[in-house]
Design an enzyme around this catalytic site. Sequence first.
Site, mmCIF file in Angstrom:
data_model
loop_
_atom_site.group_PDB
_atom_site.id
_atom_site.type_symbol
_atom_site.label_atom_id
_atom_site.label_comp_id
_atom_site.label_asym_id
_atom_site.label_seq_id
_atom_site.Cartn_x
_atom_site.Cartn_y
_atom_site.Cartn_z
ATOM 1 C CE LYS A 1 33.712 38.266 36.080
ATOM 2 N NZ LYS A 1 33.838 39.660 35.686
ATOM 3 C CE LYS B 1 39.901 36.659 40.896
ATOM 4 N NZ LYS B 1 39.749 37.429 39.671
ATOM 5 C CE LYS C 1 36.458 44.368 41.127
ATOM 6 N NZ LYS C 1 37.087 45.528 40.632
#
Length: 350
Positions: A132, A214, A217
């Site tokens: 992230k 993966k 969203k």
Amino acid sequence: MEQEKITTAKTAETEKTAKISKKRILSGIQPSGDLTLGSYLGAIRNWAALADEYDCYYMLADLHTLTVRQVPAELRRHTLTQVAAYIACGLDPEKNVLFVQSHVPAHAQLGWVLDCYTMFGELSRMTQFKDKSAKNADNINAGLFTYPALMAADILLYQADLVPVGGDQKQHVEICRDIASRFNGIYGDVFKIPEPYIPQVGARVMSLTSPESKMSKSDKDPNGCVYMLEKPEDIARKFKKAVTDSDASVRFDPAGKPGVSNLMQIYAAATGRTFEAIEAEFAGRGYGDFKKTVGDAVVELLRPIREETEHLLADKAYLEGVYRAGAERAAYTANRTLSKVFKKVGLLAR
Ligand code: TYM
């Protein structure tokens, strides 16, 4: 009359004993966008089946979403939609405690305490933090870094035995166990040490367009991710466009054939078929046929959920009632653990 009273009292007593002896589950999903097929197959789908056997708490991890900038009105909309989707996925609010994380202040309170029992080094090793922070290089905030301590608080407040999650959250459940063991090592048995509970099929649903990463969203390519509430024609189109390979045989080989293997995983999870049965079903048939069949299976799997979610969203008062009652029940359990923790670490009782 007297006999009736005795029977009622006995039933209440039996229910109480059953509840006490039932194992506890906690899990959650961030309402940071529309729910994906990945979060459905990796997590929610497995939750509904657990309600009779376990004492289940399912939250909407809204505090966690703040680690990445959110559009406020969108966050509220996604949160309410996710409450409806939880119910539409079969989570009966009478049998499961459904609640919004920020409605139970104990999460943030225990989160802070656990920040003080979590090491900089162990947080630095978290894969999600590394991913992230690479994706949000202009906003590597402290919350993103200490996220696992808040997630540990979510779990430990409820003394959860099991945490049903997809494979990507395993590392976070492991650090939660480490934090709990460290705390228990100092103060005695305060926290139950939880176990991750990861499904056999569907634990890692990959992007349809880049099957080495993966399904998420935050995927930049909108065709890579399928959303649970998406229109059937859009879902079907995404599957038709899914990346495969040049070999034209439907065979399970995640390293050599990641696209096809991902579609097989999805099809297996959607229909309950084994990989052998799927290989036999598509022997000698082209990828076009295979991708269409998988797409159709997913459309049919999600159709009733989408319809029920839309139906529930029309009754906001009902949804408010669900999350208010859920917050009360959750807070009752969470505050018991929190008081114990505050006492153990030496905070003066009010
Ligand atoms: P989140 O919101 O990213 O994902 C929610 C759940 O869905 C699973 N999942 C997947 N499973 C298989 N394939 C995929 N492509 C896929 N994408 C998502 C995740 O493993 C997860 O189970 N930190 C958590 C939320 C959280 C939480 C908790 C979970 C906060 N507190 C306490 C359990 C217990 C997260 O970001 O999940």
